[in-house]
Design a protein around this motif. Structure first.
Motif, PDB file in Angstrom:
ATOM      1  N   CYS B 276       0.840  -1.202   0.000  1.00 48.75           N
ATOM      2  CA  CYS B 276       0.000   0.000   0.000  1.00 48.75           C
ATOM      3  C   CYS B 276       0.880   1.260   0.000  1.00 48.75           C
ATOM      4  O   CYS B 276       1.690   1.460   0.906  1.00 48.75           O
ATOM      5  CB  CYS B 276      -0.912  -0.010   1.214  1.00 48.75           C
ATOM      6  SG  CYS B 276      -1.952   1.445   1.310  1.00 48.75           S
ATOM      7  N   CYS B 279      -0.136   3.961   3.031  1.00 45.39           N
ATOM      8  CA  CYS B 279       0.325   3.800   4.416  1.00 45.39           C
ATOM      9  C   CYS B 279       1.696   3.145   4.493  1.00 45.39           C
ATOM     10  O   CYS B 279       2.209   2.938   5.584  1.00 45.39           O
ATOM     11  CB  CYS B 279      -0.682   2.970   5.209  1.00 45.39           C
ATOM     12  SG  CYS B 279      -0.838   1.280   4.585  1.00 45.39           S
ATOM     13  N   CYS B 284      -4.200   0.733   6.413  1.00 44.09           N
ATOM     14  CA  CYS B 284      -5.012   1.947   6.446  1.00 44.09           C
ATOM     15  C   CYS B 284      -6.351   1.641   5.796  1.00 44.09           C
ATOM     16  O   CYS B 284      -6.600   0.513   5.377  1.00 44.09           O
ATOM     17  CB  CYS B 284      -4.303   3.097   5.705  1.00 44.09           C
ATOM     18  SG  CYS B 284      -4.178   2.848   3.924  1.00 44.09           S
TER      19      CYS B 284
END
Ligand SMILES: [Zn+2]
Lengths: 895, 352
Positions: B276, B279, B284
């Motif tokens: 991701c 984050c 997140c």
């Protein structure tokens, strides 16, 4: 597919693996875990006080952990009345350490109130002071911690729990009544703490839509051993002598009319069952897996289905006997296609009208159930049922899929059957179902099974070599390694010796070094997804890669030759067009291709459309024919959001053909409206954009595409009228010339090399009225990109002149009817190479030139390529021009 | 006479003291250096003087003239400078007023993202290949190894065109750009049917699904597929190529992982997740706490598809992958509503 971890553990030892480890292994192998719901087991990063801990959960996580010290198995010794409340009771409860007094309002033990000391204590889930649970009376899931309180004068500091309080189900009417063998004092988390893995089952993994399938995958992925259920085990509790129980084959026969639709049908019989609730642990697993417990018999069919993947169906044996008309008559089960219009009331009470596509399970009297989808109401198991016929069968998955769709009957059974269940599972399923029924109901399983198996699927056999693995997966594995990986998934493998294979494949001797030992692989008897030949090879390679682990396969760069470079001129040209349009200040939009005829009829009527047979909404029911309609929709949407709007879209429109694929011509549509200059703190009352703003942009657009010899012609009222009739214009041109949406006095068509490429102008006031488009004129243009793209651009770049030019302005007075383009053409023609630029800088009408006349003022650039031009030479050219204008269009030089 | 000259000099220089702008400067010049100024009168009267006096007075007059001219030049410069200083201090803008806007154009965000993707792919040797949006069932499904009534068809709710009875080959709106794989393979194979050339193409285009239009689902969306076909292309090449693509797309440090998956037209199939980038993998809302984002689906081209494209699966192999530019933008910019992309609201468009 929801799989409780406790159930998985029946079949595989998972010690040393956390719930997340298990979920990760499954996810990476293609059994994607969407969510982990904790039902008692410890949660990662979870502390009762810190539910919203920011610690990373690798998976979407929900649920609750049960504190081992504070939530335990206990037993109720006596149910006493509450001194001050009729509906409450006080329990004498032993929690393994001491006896407590616990207050409860649970209705499911209320009937024991004041009956004295219980002869058999009731096992319950007991939460002590300080335990964190869900609030049973709150809406939704709200955590609460047990605190000491006085309820109607009695001290309360602990409770017996409902399923909702423990996060098992939403049920909070009664408390959980555990099975009698639950050990008092044991932490509840140890006794029945669980975690439910919600797994997405991909279409090629239908074999894993059950507990044993997931356990088998885990066994393969971890190298551990699978412990399959022992289905042939005789029930432990046999209460009655088997005197009345004869072999089922003397009582029931099966006739399959179409083995393609019904390859196998298996029936077993169990007698003298006692219908009652299933053990609590069974009910709990069913609930966690998403099914509602009904009674021990129905639960056994569902439990076996969830465990093994084979949907089972239980019939009331005595109802079927009754339908034969005589207690001695043998029951004959017939599977056949339904007759169109045949009717059956299914167990949900709905009378269904069947069609010949549906397959029925019948007896000689008529239909009993819709095969593989839903049973009939008449032969359903009830509280009074004594004897059960248990069906396990195999059905054609396409047929089940279509039938389930037709009757809109998605069920657990049709979910599995419509994805394919191997016929081998029918027998195993029935045996397991009977075994569970016997255990939970005290019934006696009749000896034997009736098993019709007319169409046995061929065991898929694939031959592969280590070279195949190298060529397609890019990894070096030995034949033994390959066999080891595949055997974990129960493939049967045999490494054939080179000699054997050589003899078979070719008589000519081949050098042994070139030879690869072929591995013969046979798919296990629960799989229908392994093909043969090159397909089977790919199927088996996928299994090798999955079990080996995608993460262990290296990353490499393609070594193969580069492909021929053919590019995509259409795409590249359109991208350039987009850049030019953006540079001219237009915003690009992208619209729905799906629209409605009514919406487009605001600007043009089309008789024919590419129509959607199953539109999602009426306003998205046809494919657009007009790109301009799309752009005007967006203009309308934004009209109050900005003082100036300028949009373009490039895309396909869809011209229907006679039930064949439509034409998809590429178009460019442009629209703009509003102020010429954006308003600012010192720019006010900027005039509205008009025809010539659009024309200026179009001129730049076409020069940006390096197109010259562009001819602009008024479309005019007469042409527009003609277009409304069936004028014999070429198909392409018709689209643009029939631009009846344009203002007849402010509309032009653009021709390049005698081809019509675009129509543009101001939107017709009557068309504009149909939109909410504000007060300013709306300028629109529509280009036929397939034509425009075909016109060869000019790339000639002229040298910069070496000698100074002579600049001169002349103004001529002509009749109003003389087009500006005509004057300019005459000037250029007459001036020849010596006049390098002609720029109109003023148009004047008024008293000084007289009525019906106009004055056009041009700035001319005289230039000689090889010398400095003299004033006298320039004057001579000018005189020639003036004379020519006078002769051709009666122009007079304005002094 | 000499006294008179020094008187002229003194009074002129005194008068110059008071001069402070261009008009009084001009008046001074006329009064003290002009034709009828006292100094010029002295020059015009030189002839009347005696031979002896004439050189002395003449010299003295010339000296006074030079002094006055020099003083005048100096004063002129001073007046100019002070005038400039005055105007510089007076012409003061409120620099916080907004600048004058220019009507500029913007590419649609989907086009911008498509360009990013296609530019990277072009550098990796993948050429753009486009094909039609309305297709037959045969091209969209059957040749891609989705037989009629196959459960895999449930994965793609399809919009069908009302085109009369066409049996098992209805006309439909393509549900993915994959029919382009068949078109392209057949086109390339036709160049040399006995030994078809290798293929590396990117297939961008609009696709359609029979889904309700909500914040999370759209009836129409863009897709980009990549396809490589050749001799000796392996699953490890798929991994290598897609990881390189992810590094170009999401940064050289982007971590990836491959998950087994299923698509009818590839086998083995894989989903590629990227750590991701909102984050950094910590978890997140965008990655639903998993630390990973599903970026693309991929796999080795299924042998049936190779065969249907005119490439013998015993000799050729390849891989394909598909991704959504709108989804990439939604992840990158935390856009919550997919409807923005076809909504064409300038308040959305002008943010790109
Ligand atoms: Zn994240």
């Amino acid at each position: 597919m929801k799989i409780p971890l406790s159930w998985l553990k029946d079949f595989i030892d998972l010690d040393g693996l956390s719930v997340e480890d298990i979920a990760r292994k499954l996810t990476l192998a293609g059994l994607e875990v969407d969510e982990i719901q904790y039902v008692g087991l410890p949660m990662p990063g979870y502390a009762a006080q810190d539910m919203h801990s920011s610690e990373r959960h690798e998976f979407k996580t929900s649920g609750i952990a049960w504190d081992r010290d504070k939530i335990v198995v206990a037993e109720i010794l006596e149910v006493k009345p509450h001194p001050n409340a009729d509906r409450l009771t006080l329990l004498d409860l032993y929690d393994g350490q001491q006896t407590q007094v616990v207050l409860t309002g649970a209705p499911n033990i209320f009937h024991l109130k004041s009956t004295g000391k219980l002869s058999k204590p009731i096992k319950v889930a007991y939460a002590k002071e300080g335990a964190t649970l869900y609030d049973g009376h709150a809406d939704g899931l709200v955590l609460t911690t047990l605190k000491r309180a006085k309820i109607r004068g009695v001290d309360s500091y602990s409770m017996v729990c409902s399923e909702k309080e423990l996060g098992i189900t939403e049920e909070h009417e009664g408390i959980i009544l555990l099975d009698d063998d639950a050990p008092v004092g044991m932490p509840l988390a140890d006794y029945m703490g669980d975690a439910v893995l919600d797994i997405s089952i991909l279409p090629n993994m239908a074999r894993n839509a059950n507990v044993i399938g997931v356990a088998r995958e885990l066994a393969a992925l971890t190298g551990r051993k699978l412990k399959p259920p022992t289905v042939d085990r005789r029930p432990k509790t046999v209460h009655r002598p088997p005197s009345t129980v004869g072999n089922i084959n003397e009582l029931v026969s099966i006739q399959i009319t179409n083995p393609e639709l019904n390859p196998r049908f298996v029936i077993g019989l169990i007698r003298d069952v006692e219908i009652k609730p299933s053990p609590y642990q069974v009910q709990r697993r069913l609930k966690l897996a998403g099914m509602r417990p009904i009674n021990n018999i129905v639960d056994a069919t569902n439990y076996a289905m969830l465990e093994l993947g084979e949907p089972l169906h239980a019939f009331d044996y005595d109802v079927l006997v009754g339908r034969t008309g005589s207690p001695t008559h043998k029951i004959k089960i017939i599977t056949r296609s339904a007759r169109d219009g045949e009717k059956l009331t299914t167990l949900d009470g709905v009378e269904r009208t069947l069609s010949s596509m549906n397959v029925l399970v019948c007896d000689e009297k008529g239909p009993l159930s819709i095969a593989g989808i839903m049973g009939g109401a008449e032969s359903e198991v009830t509280d009074k049922t004594k004897n059960i016929l248990l069906e396990g069968a195999a059905w054609n998955f396409i047929n089940i899929r279509r039938t389930a769709k037709q009757h809109n009957l998605p069920s657990e059974a049709s979910f599995r059957f419509s994805r394919g269940v191997h016929p081998a599972m029918a027998e195993i399923g029935v045996k397991r179902g009977l075994q569970l029924m016997a255990e939970w109901s005290g019934g006696m399983v009749a000896p034997g099974l009736v098993d019709e198996y007319p169409l046995k699927p061929k065991d898929a056999t694939v031959t592969l070599t280590t070279k195949d693995v190298k060529r397609l997966l890019g990894i070096d594995l030995s034949a033994e390694e390959i066999v080891e990986l595949l055997e974990r998934l129960e493939f049967k493998c045999k490494i054939r010796s080179p000699q054997n294979a050589k003899r078979k494949s070719s008589k000519r001797a081949q050098p042994i070094t070139n030879y690869e030992s072929p591995i013969m692989v046979i798919a296990p008897p629960h799989r229908l997804d392994i093909g043969e030949g090159v397909v089977g090879l790919a199927d088996v390679l996928e299994e090798i890669a999955r079990v080996y682990g995608y993460d262990r396969i290296p990353s490499t760069t393609m070594a193969d030759a580069l492909p021929p470079q053919i590019g995509n001129p259409v795409h590249e040209w359109e991208e350039h067009l987009r850049d030019v349009l953006v540079a001219l200040g237009f915003d690009e939009i992208v619209s729905y291709r799906l629209t409605s005829a009514e919406n487009e009829s605001r600007i043009t009527q089309y008789d024919e459309y590419v129509r959607i047979a199953n539109p999602i909404a009426p306003e998205r029911s046809v494919m657009r024919r007009s790109l301009l309609a799309s752009v005007l929709d967006s203009l309308e949407h934004n009209i109050r959001l900005s003082e100036t709007l300028a949009f373009f879209e490039i895309g396909s429109v869809f011209e229907p053909t006679n039930n064949e694929l439509p034409n998809e011509p590429r178009k460019l549509a442009v629209a703009m409206t509003g102020k010429r200059e954006p308003n600012a703190w010192d720019v006010k009352d900027s005039p509205a954009l008009d025809f010539f703003d659009m024309k200026g942009r179009i001129e730049l657009l076409l020069s940006g595409l390096r197109l010259t010899d562009v001819v602009y012609t008024a479309i005019g009222a007469s042409t527009l009228r003609q277009a409304q009739g069936d004028a014999p214009l070429p198909r392409r041109a018709l689209g643009l010339r029939s631009a009846t949406y344009l203002h007849p006095g402010k509309a032009a068509e653009i021709k390049i090399n005698d081809e019509v490429v675009a129509a543009f102008g101001e939107l017709h006031p009557l068309v504009k009225e149909k939109y909410d488009l504000g007060d300013s004129p709306v300028l629109v243009a529509e280009f036929d990109l397939d034509v425009l793209r075909g016109i060869a651009p000019t790339y000639a770049i002229k040298p910069v002149p070496e000698f100074p030019p002579i600049l001169e302005d002349i103004a001529v007075i002509v009749d109003e009817s003389v087009a500006a383009s005509r004057l300019e053409a005459l000037i250029r023609q007459t001036g020849g190479k010596s006049v390098t630029n002609v720029r109109l800088f003023d148009v004047y009408r008024g008293d000084q030139v007289g009525a019906g006349k106009k004055s056009l003022a041009y700035s001319l650039t005289y230039q000689a390529p090889d010398k400095t031009m003299t004033d006298a030479e320039a004057a001579a050219i000018r005189n020639k021009i003036v004379k020519r204008l006078e002769q051709e269009v009666g122009a007079k030089l304005r002094s | 006479m000499l006294d008179k000259l020094s008187e002229i000099e003194k009074s002129a220089l005194d008068a110059l003291q008071a001069v402070d702008d261009e008009s009084s400067l001009d008046a001074w010049r006329v009064a003290h250096l002009g034709r009828s100024s006292p100094l010029m009168m002295v020059f015009s009267e030189l002839g009347k003087l005696s031979k002896e006096e004439r050189p002395t007075i003449g010299q003295a007059a010339n000296r006074v003239k030079a002094v006055l001219e020099a003083a005048f030049a100096e004063k002129t410069e001073a007046v100019k400078r002070s005038a400039l200083e005055r105007s510089l201090s007076e012409e003061k803008l409120d620099v916080t007023l907004p600048g004058r806007p220019i009507q500029r154009g913007r590419l649609h965000p989907s086009t911008q993202q498509l360009r990013r993707v296609l530019a990277i792919l072009a550098e990796m040797g993948f050429q753009v290949y486009t094909s039609r949006e309305v297709e037959t069932d045969e091209m969209n499904f059957q040749l891609l190894n989705f037989p009629p009534h196959h459960p895999a068809r449930d994965m793609q709710d399809t919009l069908y065109v009302d085109a009369g009875e066409r049996g098992d080959n209805p006309i439909l709106l393509r549900t993915h750009t994959s029919p382009g794989q068949i078109h392209a393979m057949r086109e390339f194979a036709a160049m040399n049917p006995k030994d078809p050339p290798p293929i590396r193409i990117a297939l961008p285009g609009m696709c359609f699904r029979a889904e309700q239009i909500t914040a999370r689902s759209e009836v129409q969306f863009n897709q980009v597929e990549g396809l490589a076909v050749g001799k000796g292309i392996t699953f490890s090449d798929l991994k290598g190529t897609l990881i390189e693509f992810a590094h170009r797309m999401f940064g050289q440090n982007a971590r990836t992982r491959f998950r087994a998956s299923y698509f009818p037209f590839t086998e083995p199939s894989a989903e590629m997740d990227v750590e991701c980038f909102v984050c950094g993998g910590k978890g997140c809302a965008v990655c639903k706490n998993s630390g990973w984002l599903e970026i693309l689906g991929s796999g080795m081209v299924h042998p049936v598809v190779l065969q249907n494209g005119g490439y013998d699966p015993k000799i050729y192999s390849g891989f394909a992958w598909g991704m959504g530019p709108e989804r990439q933008l939604m992840l990158r910019y935390k856009i919550e509503d997919i409807r923005y992309f076809l909504g064409n609201d300038i308040r959305f468009l002008e943010q790109f």
